[in-house]
Write a protein that holds these residues in place. Sequence first.
Motif, PDB file in Angstrom:
ATOM      1  N   VAL A   1       0.846  -1.203   0.000  1.00 29.95           N
ATOM      2  CA  VAL A   1       0.000   0.000   0.000  1.00 29.95           C
ATOM      3  C   VAL A   1       0.882   1.253   0.000  1.00 29.95           C
ATOM      4  N   GLY A   2       1.929   1.258   0.821  1.00 25.20           N
ATOM      5  CA  GLY A   2       2.826   2.404   0.880  1.00 25.20           C
ATOM      6  C   GLY A   2       3.588   2.598  -0.420  1.00 25.20           C
ATOM      7  N   PHE A   3       4.018   1.490  -1.037  1.00 28.19           N
ATOM      8  CA  PHE A   3       4.742   1.564  -2.314  1.00 28.19           C
ATOM      9  C   PHE A   3       3.862   2.191  -3.392  1.00 28.19           C
ATOM     10  N   LEU A   4       2.607   1.755  -3.464  1.00 28.97           N
ATOM     11  CA  LEU A   4       1.685   2.322  -4.443  1.00 28.97           C
ATOM     12  C   LEU A   4       1.450   3.804  -4.171  1.00 28.97           C
ATOM     13  N   ASP A   5       1.365   4.165  -2.897  1.00 31.20           N
ATOM     14  CA  ASP A   5       1.139   5.565  -2.545  1.00 31.20           C
ATOM     15  C   ASP A   5       2.367   6.411  -2.863  1.00 31.20           C
ATOM     16  N   ASP A   6       3.571   5.830  -2.719  1.00 29.52           N
ATOM     17  CA  ASP A   6       4.795   6.551  -3.062  1.00 29.52           C
ATOM     18  C   ASP A   6       4.872   6.833  -4.561  1.00 29.52           C
ATOM     19  N   HIS A   7       4.313   5.922  -5.368  1.00 21.48           N
ATOM     20  CA  HIS A   7       4.412   6.070  -6.819  1.00 21.48           C
ATOM     21  C   HIS A   7       3.227   6.825  -7.416  1.00 21.48           C
ATOM     22  N   ALA A   8       2.044   6.600  -6.891  1.00 12.64           N
ATOM     23  CA  ALA A   8       0.840   7.282  -7.372  1.00 12.64           C
ATOM     24  C   ALA A   8      -0.129   7.354  -6.200  1.00 12.64           C
TER      25      ALA A   8
END
Length: 339
Positions: A88-95
């Motif tokens: 979830v954090g990775f996706l939020d970091d990217h978009a």
Amino acid sequence: MLTASLLTVGSLLATLLLTGSFRRYALSRSLIDIPNARSSHEVPTPRGGGLALVIVALLALGVLLALGDISTPVFLALGGAGLVVAIVGFLDDHAHVPARWRLLGHFLAAGWGLYWLGGLPEIVLWQQEVDLGVAGHLIAAVFLVWLLNLYNFMDGINGVASIELVTVALGGLVVAGVAGTWDAGLLLAVLIGSGLGFLVWNFPHARIFMGDACSGFIGLVLGLIAVWQGALQPELFMAWVILLGTFLVDATLTLLRRIVRGEAFYEAHRSHAYQFASRHYASHTPVSLAVGLINLAWLTPMAVLAVTSSLPVLLILVVAWLPLGLLAVWFRAGAAESF
């Protein structure tokens, strides 16, 4: 001791090297945090380097499971929940991921971890063990979600999130040694090594930021370790809550004051005590080092007291946290910002 030392050194080196790789990746994909009025930094800096720590920790969990040093439920709890939060954090970091979906993912991760650990164990509040039942499990879920989010909020100046991880894990090792419960010892050694490996890239000057994927992962994993240890010895859960006091007190007091003032508390801001302090001293370094010193010199002895003395654990928690609250108020935690 030899195994723990090897895991610490190995995790440090692996995280150190992987973070460099992720820095090159972030630069190639233009994953850069640009300073703005809400930032505590002045230089554009790549983000997401904490994924190295996440990968090392998850791989270490698999190794510890294979070696028989952790049980399958513990592996599934920490590994599964941590992986969900990291994704979830990775996706939020990217978009940008909408807050409602992030929160749903966080609660699913917390619920997964609590399921495999058996929920919130009996805890000691005064001088006897208390089973809070279903209400306790719900409270534990909220606690875990708040902890993983506040860890993200508190990751705002150079080195502070890594120093918190390293010193809290060190404190956890001390408490485990006193209590005679070494079940989490090797995992804590991994977290210490990984935290130090990332710290090289983030302190005293940040060459890459941790990112939401890692900060949320650390917050949740530390919270689940507290639940896991509490199941082994009831006083240990509160001991871990004491150890996490520096971040818990600042973030919670800041949130409450912003709510009382009617502000949109969910929006980005820089009104935590540690952020005011870093501006007061015109440097991140003394504030981050102070966090580590408080954890080791004050909160660790108080956590040890919680598992060794006959004093009410809740009283020890209040005594441990009171100076932190006063310090947060002194540095205007949650006060209106001026630009």
